[in-house]
Design an enzyme around this catalytic site. Structure first.
Site, PDB file in Angstrom:
ATOM      1  N   HIS A  72       0.839  -1.201   0.000  1.00  0.00           N
ATOM      2  CA  HIS A  72       0.000   0.000   0.000  1.00  0.00           C
ATOM      3  C   HIS A  72       0.875   1.253   0.000  1.00  0.00           C
ATOM      4  CE1 HIS A  72      -4.081  -1.693   1.535  1.00  0.00           C
ATOM      5  NE2 HIS A  72      -3.526  -2.454   0.626  1.00  0.00           N
ATOM      6  N   TYR A 201      -9.305   5.367   7.728  1.00  0.00           N
ATOM      7  CA  TYR A 201      -9.526   5.689   9.139  1.00  0.00           C
ATOM      8  C   TYR A 201     -10.555   6.821   9.160  1.00  0.00           C
ATOM      9  CZ  TYR A 201      -5.119   3.234  10.284  1.00  0.00           C
ATOM     10  OH  TYR A 201      -4.129   2.303  10.446  1.00  0.00           O
ATOM     11  N   PRO A 293      -4.234   0.340  18.738  1.00  0.00           N
ATOM     12  CA  PRO A 293      -3.938  -0.116  17.378  1.00  0.00           C
ATOM     13  C   PRO A 293      -4.087   0.948  16.286  1.00  0.00           C
ATOM     14  CG  PRO A 293      -6.023  -1.030  18.155  1.00  0.00           C
ATOM     15  CD  PRO A 293      -5.438  -0.289  19.305  1.00  0.00           C
ATOM     16  N   LYS A 297       0.949  -0.057  15.062  1.00  0.00           N
ATOM     17  CA  LYS A 297       2.339  -0.121  15.492  1.00  0.00           C
ATOM     18  C   LYS A 297       2.672  -1.309  16.415  1.00  0.00           C
ATOM     19  CE  LYS A 297       3.984   3.278  13.294  1.00  0.00           C
ATOM     20  NZ  LYS A 297       3.763   2.660  11.996  1.00  0.00           N
ATOM     21  N   TYR A 385       3.844   6.576   9.900  1.00  0.00           N
ATOM     22  CA  TYR A 385       2.991   5.433   9.533  1.00  0.00           C
ATOM     23  C   TYR A 385       3.802   4.329   8.843  1.00  0.00           C
ATOM     24  CZ  TYR A 385      -1.307   2.974   8.409  1.00  0.00           C
ATOM     25  OH  TYR A 385      -2.298   2.022   8.353  1.00  0.00           O
TER      26      TYR A 385
HETATM   27  C1  LIG Z   1      -7.131  -8.394  20.218  1.00  0.00           C
HETATM   28  C2  LIG Z   1      -5.891  -7.718  19.672  1.00  0.00           C
HETATM   29  C3  LIG Z   1      -5.957  -7.000  18.486  1.00  0.00           C
HETATM   30  C4  LIG Z   1      -4.824  -6.371  17.980  1.00  0.00           C
HETATM   31  N1  LIG Z   1      -4.915  -5.649  16.825  1.00  0.00           N
HETATM   32  C5  LIG Z   1      -3.810  -5.022  16.358  1.00  0.00           C
HETATM   33  C6  LIG Z   1      -3.849  -4.257  15.178  1.00  0.00           C
HETATM   34  O1  LIG Z   1      -4.881  -4.148  14.538  1.00  0.00           O
HETATM   35  N2  LIG Z   1      -2.706  -3.646  14.767  1.00  0.00           N
HETATM   36  C7  LIG Z   1      -1.512  -3.758  15.462  1.00  0.00           C
HETATM   37  O2  LIG Z   1      -0.490  -3.218  15.048  1.00  0.00           O
HETATM   38  N3  LIG Z   1      -1.454  -4.463  16.568  1.00  0.00           N
HETATM   39  C8  LIG Z   1      -2.560  -5.102  17.026  1.00  0.00           C
HETATM   40  N4  LIG Z   1      -2.490  -5.827  18.158  1.00  0.00           N
HETATM   41  C9  LIG Z   1      -1.187  -5.887  18.791  1.00  0.00           C
HETATM   42  C10 LIG Z   1      -0.344  -6.986  18.182  1.00  0.00           C
HETATM   43  O3  LIG Z   1      -1.132  -8.103  17.904  1.00  0.00           O
HETATM   44  C11 LIG Z   1       0.748  -7.298  19.171  1.00  0.00           C
HETATM   45  O4  LIG Z   1       1.544  -6.134  19.316  1.00  0.00           O
HETATM   46  C12 LIG Z   1       1.627  -8.475  18.794  1.00  0.00           C
HETATM   47  O5  LIG Z   1       0.895  -9.672  18.842  1.00  0.00           O
HETATM   48  C13 LIG Z   1       2.817  -8.569  19.756  1.00  0.00           C
HETATM   49  O6  LIG Z   1       3.477  -9.791  19.592  1.00  0.00           O
HETATM   50  P1  LIG Z   1       4.128 -10.503  20.847  1.00  0.00           P
HETATM   51  O7  LIG Z   1       4.722 -11.756  20.309  1.00  0.00           O
HETATM   52  O8  LIG Z   1       4.999  -9.546  21.552  1.00  0.00           O
HETATM   53  O9  LIG Z   1       2.931 -10.821  21.844  1.00  0.00           O
HETATM   54  P2  LIG Z   1       1.701 -11.827  21.650  1.00  0.00           P
HETATM   55  O10 LIG Z   1       1.300 -11.896  20.242  1.00  0.00           O
HETATM   56  O11 LIG Z   1       0.697 -11.412  22.664  1.00  0.00           O
HETATM   57  O12 LIG Z   1       2.304 -13.240  22.040  1.00  0.00           O
HETATM   58  C14 LIG Z   1       2.563 -13.611  23.367  1.00  0.00           C
HETATM   59  C15 LIG Z   1       2.493 -15.108  23.472  1.00  0.00           C
HETATM   60  O13 LIG Z   1       2.861 -15.496  24.782  1.00  0.00           O
HETATM   61  C16 LIG Z   1       1.972 -16.494  25.243  1.00  0.00           C
HETATM   62  N5  LIG Z   1       1.979 -16.446  26.710  1.00  0.00           N
HETATM   63  C17 LIG Z   1       1.382 -15.552  27.516  1.00  0.00           C
HETATM   64  N6  LIG Z   1       1.635 -15.829  28.811  1.00  0.00           N
HETATM   65  C18 LIG Z   1       2.414 -16.931  28.808  1.00  0.00           C
HETATM   66  C19 LIG Z   1       2.990 -17.695  29.837  1.00  0.00           C
HETATM   67  N7  LIG Z   1       2.804 -17.384  31.134  1.00  0.00           N
HETATM   68  N8  LIG Z   1       3.720 -18.776  29.510  1.00  0.00           N
HETATM   69  C20 LIG Z   1       3.921 -19.108  28.186  1.00  0.00           C
HETATM   70  N9  LIG Z   1       3.389 -18.414  27.164  1.00  0.00           N
HETATM   71  C21 LIG Z   1       2.641 -17.323  27.473  1.00  0.00           C
HETATM   72  C22 LIG Z   1       0.633 -16.116  24.621  1.00  0.00           C
HETATM   73  O14 LIG Z   1      -0.252 -17.223  24.543  1.00  0.00           O
HETATM   74  C23 LIG Z   1       1.084 -15.626  23.255  1.00  0.00           C
HETATM   75  O15 LIG Z   1       1.096 -16.653  22.290  1.00  0.00           O
HETATM   76  C24 LIG Z   1      -3.607  -6.462  18.673  1.00  0.00           C
HETATM   77  C25 LIG Z   1      -3.522  -7.171  19.865  1.00  0.00           C
HETATM   78  C26 LIG Z   1      -4.656  -7.786  20.382  1.00  0.00           C
HETATM   79  C27 LIG Z   1      -4.551  -8.545  21.688  1.00  0.00           C
END
Ligand SMILES: Cc1cc2nc3c(=O)[nH]c(=O)nc-3n(C[C@H](O)[C@H](O)[C@H](O)COP(=O)(O)OP(=O)(O)OC[C@H]3O[C@@H](n4cnc5c(N)ncnc54)[C@H](O)[C@@H]3O)c2cc1C
Length: 390
Positions: A72, A201, A293, A297, A385
């Site tokens: 995009h 948006y 969101p 980011k 962005y």
């Molecule tokens: C509902 C939702 C919608 C979102 N929408 C957007 C969006 O539209 N745009 C955007 O940019 N970002 C969005 N985000 C944010 C984005 O998804 C996250 O920033 C991203 O997933 C971060 O990745 P991560 O691996 O750091 O954390 P996560 O993806 O949260 O992964 C963490 C992992 O750790 C595991 N875990 C947790 N606790 C434990 C434990 N005690 N022991 C072992 N494993 C554990 C979890 O099951 C999970 O699989 C959204 C987040 C959520 C929750």
């Protein structure tokens, strides 16, 4: 069990890190609380900055993303009936974003880990880090009812906002900064053609709306809602009717509706924990910070953390150089706070705030009018962005 790097959490942060370390000849074990099916079923982010795409390529997991991801070069901001296209590509010297769902990213990274026989322990319960202030930390957990122990050199907390790693840092060694917004996003995924080829948006007097997409026949729409909204209160008919009201008429007229494949509410929060290191524990991704969101980011910040942290660990293992590990927190936080600022600003511009009636609303309108009229303002938006440099 023994490894070099013990990783808690099998989301994008943990997956990217374990894959990049593996490719550099460094062993890791990833402990994930949920089942593989659960992790692969989560619908979350969908807009990837250049830096994220580059990491996927380095991780050898970019094949499907290159084929199916949509590049995009622009993004749209609407205010009531007015619409402005921000020319991301033109204003940033050719930079773009890619629309490719986090669900697909996660699927690709698990496939890449499996192809290299990466060790991922799913459904690891009661994961707990120990000995983080010494040289030989370890993790304990329960798998299939049996107590297990994983010895390692470093523990990396990639376990998201509600994970265990941040909580083991003593309160006097960690500072938290938080803003909770008085609303959430109600999201619907539908097997319908997107209303627009680029994201829209939209700010309306009834609240915020977002038209996003995951593919040519897969759309993702959001509406501002109460933070404690129950998605079951929203029939498909109610959702589509409200979305049409909150979009400019010419966009609403083109909206193709259909049954919701998924409907969920996400709360909006800004959060940063400092520092992102305690002894041999390093935090990355949502374990250390959350953004609303609105600026897309969250996932992208997880990628920049992993970029800094993977290089630091590689320097330590290959050259005995600890400079990258020592500066990791400060380096990552410098970029995180800029993304926090941008996400907060986009949220403030586009949502309806209960306390904002009157003065606040006029300021929002003035901000949008300024954006419409100023190339400098549009450039600032575009630059943030597409993602600030690592
Ligand atoms: C509902 C939702 C919608 C979102 N929408 C957007 C969006 O539209 N745009 C955007 O940019 N970002 C969005 N985000 C944010 C984005 O998804 C996250 O920033 C991203 O997933 C971060 O990745 P991560 O691996 O750091 O954390 P996560 O993806 O949260 O992964 C963490 C992992 O750790 C595991 N875990 C947790 N606790 C434990 C434990 N005690 N022991 C072992 N494993 C554990 C979890 O099951 C999970 O699989 C959204 C987040 C959520 C929750």
């Amino acid at each position: 069990m023994q490894t070099q790097v013990g990783i808690i959490g099998g989301g994008p942060s943990g997956l990217l890190l374990s894959q990049l370390l593996h490719l550099a000849g460094i062993s890791s074990v990833m402990l994930e609380r949920r089942s593989r099916a659960y992790v692969l079923g989560r619908i979350r982010a969908g807009v990837l900055e250049q830096g994220f795409q580059d990491l996927m390529r380095r991780a050898g997991a970019a094949q499907r993303m290159e084929r199916d991801g949509q590049v995009h070069g622009g993004v749209n901001i609407a205010y009531q009936e007015d619409r402005l296209r921000i020319d991301l590509e033109g204003l940033t010297g050719g930079k773009t974003v890619m629309v490719y769902g986090q669900t697909e990213v996660t699927r690709d990274l698990y496939a890449a880990r499996d192809a290299l026989d990466g060790v991922v322990i799913d459904e690891a319960e009661q994961v707990m880090p120990h000995g983080l202030e010494g040289d030989r930390p370890y993790l304990t957990f329960v798998k299939d009812g049996a107590a297990e122990r994983l010895d390692c050199d470093f523990v990396i907390g990639c376990d998201g906002f509600h994970g265990v790693s941040r909580s083991v840092i003593p309160a006097d060694r960690l500072q938290s900064f938080e803003r909770v917004y008085p609303f959430g996003w109600l999201g619907v995924l539908s097997a319908t053609p997107p209303v627009n080829e680029e994201l829209i948006y939209a700010r309306h007097d009834l609240g915020f709306a977002l038209c996003s997409l995951r593919g040519p026949q897969l759309s993702r729409y959001y509406l501002q809602c109460r933070a404690d909204e129950n998605p079951d209160n929203w029939s498909d008919e109610r959702f589509w009717a409200r979305l049409k009201t909150q979009l400019p008429a010419e966009v609403a007229a083109r909206l193709v509706t259909g049954p919701a494949l998924e409907k969920s509410v996400a709360p909006l929060r800004s959060f940063v924990a400092e520092p992102m290191r305690w002894g041999r524990l390093f935090l990355a991704g949502d374990a250390a910070h959350i953004v609303p969101p609105t600026g897309a980011k969250g996932l992208n910040l997880a990628a920049s953390d992993i970029h800094y942290l993977s290089s630091a660990l590689i320097d330590w293992y290959k050259r005995g150089d600890s400079a990258g590990l020592d500066s990791y927190s400060a380096r990552a936080l410098a970029r995180i706070w800029k993304a926090e600022r941008f996400s907060w600003w986009m949220t403030a511009l586009l949502h309806r705030f209960p306390e904002n009636e009157g003065f606040g609303n006029r300021i929002q309108r003035a901000e949008f009018d300024y954006l419409m009229s100023s190339k400098a303002a549009q450039t600032a938006l575009a630059e943030n962005y597409v993602g600030l440099p690592y």
